[in-house]
Write a protein that holds these residues in place. Structure first.
Motif, mmCIF file in Angstrom:
data_model
loop_
_atom_site.group_PDB
_atom_site.id
_atom_site.type_symbol
_atom_site.label_atom_id
_atom_site.label_comp_id
_atom_site.label_asym_id
_atom_site.label_seq_id
_atom_site.Cartn_x
_atom_site.Cartn_y
_atom_site.Cartn_z
ATOM 1 N N PRO A 37 1.283 -1.042 0.023
ATOM 2 C CA PRO A 37 -0.213 0.540 -0.177
ATOM 3 C C PRO A 37 0.714 1.804 -0.112
ATOM 4 N N PHE A 38 2.307 0.815 0.427
ATOM 5 C CA PHE A 38 3.017 2.122 0.567
ATOM 6 C C PHE A 38 3.696 2.710 -0.894
ATOM 7 N N PHE A 39 3.841 1.630 -2.037
ATOM 8 C CA PHE A 39 4.487 1.799 -3.116
ATOM 9 C C PHE A 39 3.581 1.888 -4.438
ATOM 10 N N THR A 40 4.109 2.228 -5.313
ATOM 11 C CA THR A 40 3.344 2.603 -6.910
ATOM 12 C C THR A 40 3.318 1.413 -7.173
ATOM 13 N N ALA A 51 0.059 12.183 0.942
ATOM 14 C CA ALA A 51 -1.374 11.458 2.091
ATOM 15 C C ALA A 51 -1.707 10.421 1.671
ATOM 16 N N ASP A 52 -1.193 9.692 0.608
ATOM 17 C CA ASP A 52 -1.385 8.284 -0.015
ATOM 18 C C ASP A 52 -0.439 7.039 1.334
ATOM 19 N N PHE A 53 0.485 7.973 1.457
ATOM 20 C CA PHE A 53 1.276 7.011 2.935
ATOM 21 C C PHE A 53 0.681 7.649 3.822
ATOM 22 N N LYS A 54 0.177 8.582 3.966
ATOM 23 C CA LYS A 54 -0.686 8.650 5.586
ATOM 24 C C LYS A 54 -1.666 7.878 6.031
ATOM 25 N N THR A 55 -2.229 8.178 4.949
ATOM 26 C CA THR A 55 -3.851 7.601 4.701
ATOM 27 C C THR A 55 -3.138 6.190 5.114
ATOM 28 N N MET A 87 9.969 8.476 5.162
ATOM 29 C CA MET A 87 8.556 8.752 5.203
ATOM 30 C C MET A 87 7.736 8.234 6.761
ATOM 31 N N ALA A 88 8.315 7.284 6.855
ATOM 32 C CA ALA A 88 7.910 6.523 7.872
ATOM 33 C C ALA A 88 8.166 7.343 9.478
ATOM 34 N N LYS A 89 9.297 7.449 9.786
ATOM 35 C CA LYS A 89 9.732 8.085 11.532
ATOM 36 C C LYS A 89 8.919 9.425 11.173
#
Length: 93
Positions: A37-40, A51-55, A87-89
């Protein structure tokens, strides 16, 4: 004497095998089902938008987030997943 040598050899083999298995353990970041879900892309090279990463991040369970952040704290794992870990941090601590 022979029995003692065989016993010591078996113990050494057991210890080496255990170390090898522990060293080759996978991290939460290597699980395609959790990370897709974190990658395209299927190769997990291109991150989604912030925004998609946060979701995707918010949909994870707290223990999964904790495992990801723990793995990102490891310098070896962080090198191979630097963009994701940054991004996770940013999202979780």
């Amino acid at each position: 004497m022979t029995f003692k040598m065989l016993t010591m050899g078996a113990m050494a083999l057991t210890m080496m095998t255990g170390s090898a298995l522990a060293a080759s353990g996978t991290s939460a970041l290597d699980d395609p089902a959790k990370m897709s879900p974190f990658f395209t892309d299927a190769g997990m090279k291109t991150l989604r938008s912030e925004a998609d990463f946060k979701t995707a991040w918010m949909s994870m369970k707290p223990d999964e987030k904790k495992a990801v952040l723990k793995d990102c704290g490891d310098t070896t794992i962080n090198k191979s997943h630097a963009d994701f870990c940054a991004m996770a941090k940013k999202m979780g601590g």
